[in-house]
Design a protein around this motif. Sequence first.
Motif, PDB file in Angstrom:
ATOM      1  N   ALA A 243      -5.881   3.219   9.695  1.00 49.59           N
ATOM      2  CA  ALA A 243      -4.407   3.600   9.828  1.00 49.59           C
ATOM      3  C   ALA A 243      -3.572   2.951   8.511  1.00 49.59           C
ATOM      4  O   ALA A 243      -2.682   3.789   8.197  1.00 49.59           O
ATOM      5  CB  ALA A 243      -3.646   2.718  11.019  1.00 49.59           C
ATOM      6  N   PHE A 244      -4.315   2.031   7.934  1.00 55.01           N
ATOM      7  CA  PHE A 244      -3.640   1.543   6.527  1.00 55.01           C
ATOM      8  C   PHE A 244      -3.713   2.803   5.497  1.00 55.01           C
ATOM      9  O   PHE A 244      -2.959   3.006   4.877  1.00 55.01           O
ATOM     10  CB  PHE A 244      -4.384   0.424   6.144  1.00 55.01           C
ATOM     11  N   PHE A 245      -4.968   3.277   5.482  1.00 54.07           N
ATOM     12  CA  PHE A 245      -5.042   4.464   4.442  1.00 54.07           C
ATOM     13  C   PHE A 245      -4.255   5.694   4.926  1.00 54.07           C
ATOM     14  O   PHE A 245      -3.832   6.438   4.005  1.00 54.07           O
ATOM     15  CB  PHE A 245      -6.371   5.048   4.440  1.00 54.07           C
ATOM     16  N   VAL A 246      -4.347   6.075   6.181  1.00 59.10           N
ATOM     17  CA  VAL A 246      -3.231   6.952   6.675  1.00 59.10           C
ATOM     18  C   VAL A 246      -1.483   6.569   6.301  1.00 59.10           C
ATOM     19  O   VAL A 246      -0.750   7.584   5.866  1.00 59.10           O
ATOM     20  CB  VAL A 246      -3.244   7.240   8.102  1.00 59.10           C
ATOM     21  N   LEU A 247      -1.285   5.571   6.428  1.00 59.47           N
ATOM     22  CA  LEU A 247      -0.194   4.796   5.581  1.00 59.47           C
ATOM     23  C   LEU A 247       0.166   5.332   4.479  1.00 59.47           C
ATOM     24  O   LEU A 247       1.026   5.787   3.932  1.00 59.47           O
ATOM     25  CB  LEU A 247       0.164   3.724   6.110  1.00 59.47           C
TER      26      LEU A 247
END
Length: 302
Positions: A243-247
């Motif tokens: 989810a961090f990379f999606v952010l």
Amino acid sequence: AILPADPPPPPLRSSGGISAVGAISDAAWHNGARSLRSSRASVEARHSLESLAASHAASGAAQVVGSAGALTLLDVVRLPGMYYYIASSFCVKFVRYSILLWLPFYLSEVLGYTQATAGYLSSCFEVGGVSGYFFIGWTSDKLLNGPRRLLIISPSIAIVAVGVLVFMLTSPLHVGFIVACLVVLGLFINVPENLLGGAVAQDLGGRQGTGRATGIIGGAGTLGAVFPGLVVPHFTAVAGWPAFFVLLSVMSVLAFLALLPPLVWSLRANKPLPTTVSDATHDASPVSIKPALADSAGGPAR
């Protein structure tokens, strides 16, 4: 302009038969000298008119600058397009410093590399950034100067938005994917970061607001660089590293969307978003009055 001197007088004639020819030659010489003096006076008058008009134009431009003065901080904030650049700079800095600060931790704690190896791999991000400095410097000056700078900034942000997702999917597979993705991300994240706070801010602020425009856009980016240290630990603890990379990808998309209005405006008008004082001083250029000088002086302006 260098004008020819008066022609030498004709030689004196002594014999009677030749005296008539001498008189005719003397009269022709006087007529030619008089015509040459008249042409010289016309050229000198035209040069005087040009000098006078140029001095009036320069004094008018100085009065415009003097009356307006340097742009205040509030004036710079209200410049057309400033809010878009502020938002984009904030998002770009957030993405860059999120990768810069948390990449070694991700490589060591999530992917299992040693701390030394994680440090070496993380340096690939900055290696790509160094290449980006040379790339954007040459490209923006030689090919995409002025309003066309956004034509390299926007695609670079789009590449970053896709690149962080590719890194998320391929980094667990092989170290080669990590190196390649980090070099590409470092290269293209430096394009918007440096142009937004440098050349774009100078184009936007003009001669009267360059420093303030650079400070405002750069300050917004610095604020974006503060948040990764505050947000990422809590975000990854709740949502996880994917989810961090999606952010990061979402923040890149937001930076891209923020530049769409000024990009469309610049492409339609073929010039950067207008400023105030700088445009006024350019309009007062003495070049614009030369056609009128040509008409009044009876010839083309020089």
